[in-house]
Design an enzyme around this catalytic site. Structure first.
Site, PDB file in Angstrom:
ATOM      1  N   TYR A   1     -14.019  55.622 -23.712  1.00  0.00           N
ATOM      2  CA  TYR A   1     -14.180  54.765 -22.532  1.00  0.00           C
ATOM      3  C   TYR A   1     -14.540  55.620 -21.313  1.00  0.00           C
ATOM      4  O   TYR A   1     -15.486  55.334 -20.571  1.00  0.00           O
ATOM      5  CB  TYR A   1     -12.877  53.991 -22.282  1.00  0.00           C
ATOM      6  CG  TYR A   1     -12.924  53.104 -21.057  1.00  0.00           C
ATOM      7  CD1 TYR A   1     -13.457  51.822 -21.120  1.00  0.00           C
ATOM      8  CD2 TYR A   1     -12.441  53.549 -19.826  1.00  0.00           C
ATOM      9  CE1 TYR A   1     -13.510  51.012 -19.992  1.00  0.00           C
ATOM     10  CE2 TYR A   1     -12.487  52.748 -18.697  1.00  0.00           C
ATOM     11  CZ  TYR A   1     -13.018  51.475 -18.794  1.00  0.00           C
ATOM     12  OH  TYR A   1     -13.068  50.677 -17.668  1.00  0.00           O
TER      13      TYR A   1
ATOM     14  N   ILE B   1      -7.002  46.869 -11.993  1.00  0.00           N
ATOM     15  CA  ILE B   1      -7.328  45.501 -11.577  1.00  0.00           C
ATOM     16  C   ILE B   1      -6.698  44.532 -12.588  1.00  0.00           C
ATOM     17  O   ILE B   1      -6.877  44.700 -13.802  1.00  0.00           O
ATOM     18  CB  ILE B   1      -8.867  45.288 -11.530  1.00  0.00           C
ATOM     19  CG1 ILE B   1      -9.577  46.400 -10.719  1.00  0.00           C
ATOM     20  CG2 ILE B   1      -9.197  43.903 -10.991  1.00  0.00           C
ATOM     21  CD1 ILE B   1      -9.251  46.490  -9.253  1.00  0.00           C
TER      22      ILE B   1
END
Ligand SMILES: NC(=O)c1ccc[n+]([C@@H]2O[C@H](COP(=O)([O-])OP(=O)(O)OC[C@H]3O[C@@H](n4cnc5c(N)ncnc54)[C@H](O)[C@@H]3O)[C@@H](O)[C@H]2O)c1
Length: 249
Positions: A156, A189
């Protein structure tokens, strides 16, 4: 929050629009007056996004498949003639495992969607934007690319760091055509995958964030809206950190 930015007459395509930050971007851009195209592999999710915005249309597309991206581009060009704003939000969030603890196929899958998917979608629309001599492209990097993965894996992090180089190089190519290309680098988030991952440890994160709260999808959407507008016309090749001060580049 979008009433000061008027993007009516603009056409915006948002990938990853079925959920989380991508849906928030689609809603913000629709509120600002754009015609939106919600793109995602999750067909039900993009339809729900369109139900929420009350305008625009959804196209199912798996960004890891070049043939899917081509069909999506053909449909968008047939319906809208082109796009002005491209928000490359789709991504797979993969969590940390040791370098030898995940199969090579998992590396390929994450890079295919996060990095190659962004490349394929940009490739599909950039030439049309050049002809229009106006465009806004936003790519999605991550806090992980700035500081190394905290919870996310090597694959990632590598994909999100590569997107910064991609963004800057594309910004150089597109600048002479009036197209800006910028990246956002969100921190923590609160979308579904992140809520699940940090459950029970939210306070530990909040303590590390100067603004003393976790991020909401709208915090990122507001930044994307700015980068999609004429207000950001002299900003290109930048990486905008949206992390409550957790990392200050
Ligand atoms: N949430 C965070 O804390 C955070 C932090 C940094 C960066 N980001 C980035 O923001 C973006 C959105 O993340 P999110 O938290 O909203 O995640 P999310 O999982 O809620 O949304 C990601 C969307 O991408 C779509 N997608 C996945 N694979 C796809 C494919 N092959 N083709 C088309 N669509 C595909 C999913 O269906 C989903 O709707 C991602 O690029 C992510 O890496 C998120």
């Amino acid at each position: 929050m979008s009433w000061n930015i008027d993007l009516s007459c603009k056409r915006a395509l948002i990938t990853g629009a079925a959920a989380g930050i991508g849906r928030a971007c689609a809603v913000a851009l629709a509120e600002a007056g754009t015609s939106i195209v919600a793109v995602d592999v999750n067909e039900k999710g993009i339809q729900q996004t369109i139900d929420t915005t009350g305008s625009g249309f959804a196209v199912r597309c798996d960004l890891s498949r070049p043939d899917d991206v081509e069909s999506m581009r053909d449909r968008v060009l047939a319906e809208l003639g082109g796009i002005d704003i491209l928000v490359n939000c789709a991504g797979i969030i993969s969590y940390k495992k040791g370098i030898g603890a995940f199969p090579i196929e998992e590396w390929d899958r994450v890079l295919d969607v996060n990095l190659r998917g962004t490349y394929l979608v940009c490739r599909a629309f950039v030439e049309g934007m050049k002809e229009q001599h106006w465009g806004r492209i936003v790519t999605f990097s991550s806090l992980a690319a700035r500081v190394g993965g905290i919870e996310v894996g090597l694959h990632y992090t590598a994909s999100k760091a590569a997107l910064i180089g991609f963004t800057r190089t594309l910004a150089k190519e597109c600048g002479p055509y009036g197209i800006t290309v910028n990246a956002v680098a969100p921190g923590v988030i609160l979308t579904e995958p992140v809520k699940k991952q940090i459950q029970g440890r939210e306070a530990d994160y909040v303590a590390q964030i100067p603004l003393r709260r976790l991020g909401e999808p709208e915090d990122v959407a507001n930044a994307v809206l700015f980068l999609s507008s004429s207000l950001s016309g002299y900003i290109t090749g930048s990486v905008l950190d949206i992390n409550g001060g957790m990392y200050m580049g």
